[in-house]
Motif scaffolding. Sequence first.
Motif, PDB file in Angstrom:
ATOM      1  N   GLU A  38      51.624  46.362  47.494  1.00 12.10           N
ATOM      2  CA  GLU A  38      50.012  47.346  47.627  1.00 12.10           C
ATOM      3  C   GLU A  38      49.510  47.047  46.224  1.00 12.10           C
ATOM      4  O   GLU A  38      48.195  46.927  46.027  1.00 12.10           O
ATOM      5  CB  GLU A  38      50.435  48.500  48.090  1.00 12.10           C
ATOM      6  N   GLY A  39      50.412  47.371  45.111  1.00 15.32           N
ATOM      7  CA  GLY A  39      49.956  47.351  43.858  1.00 15.32           C
ATOM      8  C   GLY A  39      49.054  46.121  43.324  1.00 15.32           C
ATOM      9  O   GLY A  39      48.166  46.162  42.319  1.00 15.32           O
ATOM     10  N   VAL A  40      49.416  45.065  43.919  1.00 14.02           N
ATOM     11  CA  VAL A  40      48.642  43.560  43.548  1.00 14.02           C
ATOM     12  C   VAL A  40      47.713  43.181  44.764  1.00 14.02           C
ATOM     13  O   VAL A  40      46.730  42.583  44.438  1.00 14.02           O
ATOM     14  CB  VAL A  40      49.712  42.602  43.080  1.00 14.02           C
ATOM     15  N   SER A  41      47.897  43.600  45.934  1.00 17.96           N
ATOM     16  CA  SER A  41      47.104  42.888  47.028  1.00 17.96           C
ATOM     17  C   SER A  41      45.756  44.093  46.931  1.00 17.96           C
ATOM     18  O   SER A  41      44.691  43.180  47.075  1.00 17.96           O
ATOM     19  CB  SER A  41      47.647  43.175  48.268  1.00 17.96           C
ATOM     20  N   GLY A  42      45.827  45.244  46.355  1.00 19.08           N
ATOM     21  CA  GLY A  42      44.703  45.851  46.509  1.00 19.08           C
ATOM     22  C   GLY A  42      43.571  45.602  45.439  1.00 19.08           C
ATOM     23  O   GLY A  42      42.414  45.187  45.747  1.00 19.08           O
ATOM     24  N   PRO A  43      43.942  44.976  44.080  1.00 18.38           N
ATOM     25  CA  PRO A  43      43.222  44.489  43.187  1.00 18.38           C
ATOM     26  C   PRO A  43      42.792  42.980  43.743  1.00 18.38           C
ATOM     27  O   PRO A  43      41.403  42.843  43.422  1.00 18.38           O
ATOM     28  CB  PRO A  43      43.935  44.352  41.931  1.00 18.38           C
ATOM     29  N   ALA A  44      43.643  42.256  44.320  1.00 15.55           N
ATOM     30  CA  ALA A  44      43.072  41.068  44.694  1.00 15.55           C
ATOM     31  C   ALA A  44      42.004  41.059  45.887  1.00 15.55           C
ATOM     32  O   ALA A  44      41.059  40.302  45.685  1.00 15.55           O
ATOM     33  CB  ALA A  44      44.399  40.266  45.118  1.00 15.55           C
ATOM     34  N   THR A  45      42.186  41.915  46.585  1.00 16.41           N
ATOM     35  CA  THR A  45      40.981  42.037  47.657  1.00 16.41           C
ATOM     36  C   THR A  45      39.885  42.526  47.037  1.00 16.41           C
ATOM     37  O   THR A  45      38.734  42.061  47.531  1.00 16.41           O
ATOM     38  CB  THR A  45      41.634  43.122  48.827  1.00 16.41           C
ATOM     39  N   PHE A  68      46.152  39.898  35.296  1.00 15.48           N
ATOM     40  CA  PHE A  68      46.066  41.416  35.603  1.00 15.48           C
ATOM     41  C   PHE A  68      47.204  41.927  36.559  1.00 15.48           C
ATOM     42  O   PHE A  68      47.664  42.874  36.117  1.00 15.48           O
ATOM     43  CB  PHE A  68      44.536  41.653  36.163  1.00 15.48           C
ATOM     44  N   CYS A  69      47.176  41.128  37.693  1.00 15.45           N
ATOM     45  CA  CYS A  69      48.218  41.602  38.726  1.00 15.45           C
ATOM     46  C   CYS A  69      49.428  41.660  38.103  1.00 15.45           C
ATOM     47  O   CYS A  69      50.267  42.463  38.527  1.00 15.45           O
ATOM     48  CB  CYS A  69      47.911  40.680  39.807  1.00 15.45           C
ATOM     49  N   ARG A  70      49.896  40.487  37.444  1.00 13.06           N
ATOM     50  CA  ARG A  70      51.351  40.561  36.921  1.00 13.06           C
ATOM     51  C   ARG A  70      51.605  41.760  35.921  1.00 13.06           C
ATOM     52  O   ARG A  70      52.519  42.347  35.900  1.00 13.06           O
ATOM     53  CB  ARG A  70      51.513  39.255  36.329  1.00 13.06           C
ATOM     54  N   GLY A  71      50.776  41.990  34.972  1.00  9.23           N
ATOM     55  CA  GLY A  71      50.633  42.849  34.188  1.00  9.23           C
ATOM     56  C   GLY A  71      50.971  44.438  34.943  1.00  9.23           C
ATOM     57  O   GLY A  71      51.864  45.173  34.527  1.00  9.23           O
ATOM     58  N   ARG A  72      50.054  44.647  36.040  1.00  9.07           N
ATOM     59  CA  ARG A  72      50.137  45.731  36.718  1.00  9.07           C
ATOM     60  C   ARG A  72      51.348  45.841  37.576  1.00  9.07           C
ATOM     61  O   ARG A  72      52.142  47.001  37.475  1.00  9.07           O
ATOM     62  CB  ARG A  72      48.971  45.746  37.993  1.00  9.07           C
ATOM     63  N   LEU A  73      52.012  45.025  38.006  1.00  8.32           N
ATOM     64  CA  LEU A  73      53.201  44.807  38.944  1.00  8.32           C
ATOM     65  C   LEU A  73      54.503  45.179  38.055  1.00  8.32           C
ATOM     66  O   LEU A  73      55.192  46.165  38.400  1.00  8.32           O
ATOM     67  CB  LEU A  73      53.499  43.459  39.249  1.00  8.32           C
ATOM     68  N   HIS A  74      54.378  44.701  36.813  1.00 12.88           N
ATOM     69  CA  HIS A  74      55.667  45.130  35.981  1.00 12.88           C
ATOM     70  C   HIS A  74      55.548  46.356  35.098  1.00 12.88           C
ATOM     71  O   HIS A  74      56.370  46.843  34.328  1.00 12.88           O
ATOM     72  CB  HIS A  74      55.704  43.886  34.945  1.00 12.88           C
ATOM     73  N   THR A  75      54.465  46.999  35.249  1.00 14.93           N
ATOM     74  CA  THR A  75      54.246  48.301  34.520  1.00 14.93           C
ATOM     75  C   THR A  75      54.030  49.436  35.512  1.00 14.93           C
ATOM     76  O   THR A  75      55.014  49.943  36.201  1.00 14.93           O
ATOM     77  CB  THR A  75      52.915  48.255  33.662  1.00 14.93           C
ATOM     78  N   SER A  76      52.900  49.708  35.878  1.00  9.33           N
ATOM     79  CA  SER A  76      52.690  50.835  37.039  1.00  9.33           C
ATOM     80  C   SER A  76      53.191  50.294  38.399  1.00  9.33           C
ATOM     81  O   SER A  76      53.876  51.457  39.078  1.00  9.33           O
ATOM     82  CB  SER A  76      51.345  51.238  37.244  1.00  9.33           C
ATOM     83  N   GLY A  77      53.328  49.289  38.657  1.00  7.91           N
ATOM     84  CA  GLY A  77      54.115  48.586  40.063  1.00  7.91           C
ATOM     85  C   GLY A  77      55.276  49.051  39.864  1.00  7.91           C
ATOM     86  O   GLY A  77      55.775  49.286  41.121  1.00  7.91           O
ATOM     87  N   GLY A 108      46.308  32.930  46.903  1.00 10.95           N
ATOM     88  CA  GLY A 108      47.239  32.217  46.325  1.00 10.95           C
ATOM     89  C   GLY A 108      47.795  32.791  44.971  1.00 10.95           C
ATOM     90  O   GLY A 108      49.078  32.765  44.790  1.00 10.95           O
ATOM     91  N   VAL A 109      46.979  33.620  44.422  1.00  9.00           N
ATOM     92  CA  VAL A 109      47.346  34.438  43.374  1.00  9.00           C
ATOM     93  C   VAL A 109      48.835  35.327  43.866  1.00  9.00           C
ATOM     94  O   VAL A 109      49.826  35.348  43.173  1.00  9.00           O
ATOM     95  CB  VAL A 109      46.505  35.436  42.661  1.00  9.00           C
ATOM     96  N   LEU A 110      48.468  36.158  45.027  1.00  7.04           N
ATOM     97  CA  LEU A 110      49.602  36.680  45.747  1.00  7.04           C
ATOM     98  C   LEU A 110      50.891  35.948  45.772  1.00  7.04           C
ATOM     99  O   LEU A 110      51.939  36.231  45.526  1.00  7.04           O
ATOM    100  CB  LEU A 110      49.136  37.331  46.942  1.00  7.04           C
ATOM    101  N   ALA A 111      50.433  34.770  46.569  1.00  5.19           N
ATOM    102  CA  ALA A 111      51.766  33.964  46.775  1.00  5.19           C
ATOM    103  C   ALA A 111      52.423  33.571  45.401  1.00  5.19           C
ATOM    104  O   ALA A 111      53.690  33.691  45.490  1.00  5.19           O
ATOM    105  CB  ALA A 111      51.317  32.694  47.374  1.00  5.19           C
ATOM    106  N   ARG A 112      51.633  33.340  44.346  1.00  2.81           N
ATOM    107  CA  ARG A 112      52.712  33.057  43.136  1.00  2.81           C
ATOM    108  C   ARG A 112      53.329  34.329  42.393  1.00  2.81           C
ATOM    109  O   ARG A 112      54.135  34.053  41.616  1.00  2.81           O
ATOM    110  CB  ARG A 112      51.652  32.261  42.150  1.00  2.81           C
ATOM    111  N   LEU A 113      52.974  35.491  42.934  1.00  5.58           N
ATOM    112  CA  LEU A 113      53.511  36.552  42.283  1.00  5.58           C
ATOM    113  C   LEU A 113      54.834  36.769  42.982  1.00  5.58           C
ATOM    114  O   LEU A 113      55.454  37.956  42.813  1.00  5.58           O
ATOM    115  CB  LEU A 113      52.582  37.812  42.226  1.00  5.58           C
ATOM    116  N   ALA A 114      55.026  36.086  44.084  1.00  2.15           N
ATOM    117  CA  ALA A 114      56.110  36.534  45.137  1.00  2.15           C
ATOM    118  C   ALA A 114      57.414  36.902  44.184  1.00  2.15           C
ATOM    119  O   ALA A 114      58.119  37.744  44.562  1.00  2.15           O
ATOM    120  CB  ALA A 114      56.093  35.509  46.409  1.00  2.15           C
ATOM    121  N   PRO A 115      57.845  35.656  43.432  1.00  2.00           N
ATOM    122  CA  PRO A 115      59.161  35.614  42.899  1.00  2.00           C
ATOM    123  C   PRO A 115      59.263  37.070  42.021  1.00  2.00           C
ATOM    124  O   PRO A 115      60.265  37.795  41.803  1.00  2.00           O
ATOM    125  CB  PRO A 115      59.087  34.596  42.099  1.00  2.00           C
TER     126      PRO A 115
END
Lengths: 224, 224
Positions: free
Chosen positions: A146-153, A43-52, A168-175
């Motif tokens: 913020e676009g991925v840390s919000g959903p994760a929290t 979900f976060c990866r999809g959000r990051l590459h679109t609205s993010g 861990g999800v947020l860390a894997r999204l770092a690249p």
Amino acid sequence: MSRAALLVLADGRFPAGGHAHSGGAEAAVRAGHITDAASLEEFCRGRLHTSGAVAASLAAAAALGVDPGELDLAADARTPSPALRVAARRLGRQLVRAARATWPHRELDALAGRFPKGAHQPVVMGLTARAAGLGPLDAAYCSAYEGVSGPATAVVRLLSLDPFDATGVLARLAPDLDRVARDAVEAGRAAVTEGVDVLPARSAPLLEIGAEAHAAWAVRLFAS
Amino acid sequence: MHLGDHHNTPAVSADAHRPDGTRRALRIGLGGPVGSGKTATVAALCRALREELSLAVVTNDIYTREDAEFLLREAVLPPERISAVETGACPHTAIRDDISANLEAIEDLEEEVGPLDLVLVESGGDNLTATFSKGLVDAQIFVIDVAGGDDIPRKGGPGVSTADLLIVNKTDLAPYVGSDLARMAADAKAQRGELPVVLQSLRSEEGVRDVADWVRARIAAWTA
């Protein structure tokens, strides 16, 4: 320019209203799209590459000095869901308040006067970065993260997900975050010379549809 | 760093004055555990004070609009004088750590139905540590009830010990739940020193009278 200012702005405890929003995660949990750490990551990866990516490029462009009014219109045009536009303006209004108190700056005062009910949050983020003495890459990082840390929290609260797994999800999204932030600065620089139409206009239809459904729920934990 | 021109731009925090220099509405927060009678006390205060003061209420529900809807159903104030803030599963965050959504709700009420004399900010039901930020309210009331256990005043905590007024509510239930009112009053006195305590039953003839008198005194001091 202080590097530490970036930490202040990116801190999840920066008091700008984000805690009441799930970034679409509450709707996605209800729809069964997020059930565990693995699906949260997708979900976060999809959000990051679109609205993010869109948000990060708006923030970078604002930090580079592109007119906030034009950027706000560009953000409206890239946000089909009325509920998401309301949420983005509400968060923008909250951020400008926190930013003016934290880094007083005439551009922030002017923005608050021009948009008393709030400009789109990523646009405010870019101007906040300017006021804090930060650059477009910093603004893009803050918006994208913020676009991925919000959903994760939010998912930690919604699913009682193990907080270590969510982090861990947020860390894997770092690249991916690095790439999105770099591309956002490039888009922002293009907007300086070619206008805001060159900013990315990617969207995630499920986020937009989910936001509309969520706004109509009678019982919910998060505002969006 | 540019210190901006603050004329005609919204205030950043809890400035005690309106942009035109007049003193703004007094803001009183009501916090306390779930079910202690915060909303019933707010409703009773509205009935007691609405003829003599220009009033508005902000509610902070945890996951619904129930408190706001209760006040609307009871018709204690016209609907445009009641506003609900969504708190993202953390009511204490919205009244203490990140107060911007509440500040904006208050500003919007002032703009739409003002000038106001008094704004009551009701917290979502929370725990004994939940207190209001001084950036949000000028005074706070903490509401506990006899059925929640007569050892709560002895346990203390920030709400019980430091609130400007402590209400021990539902005294009519004391005989049925085996609560010792004298002990609750003595424990509260020990925790609070000179800070006032009101024992009330909204079902009694006196109802909210003592609390309304306390609010009147605060208003008199605020406008003096």
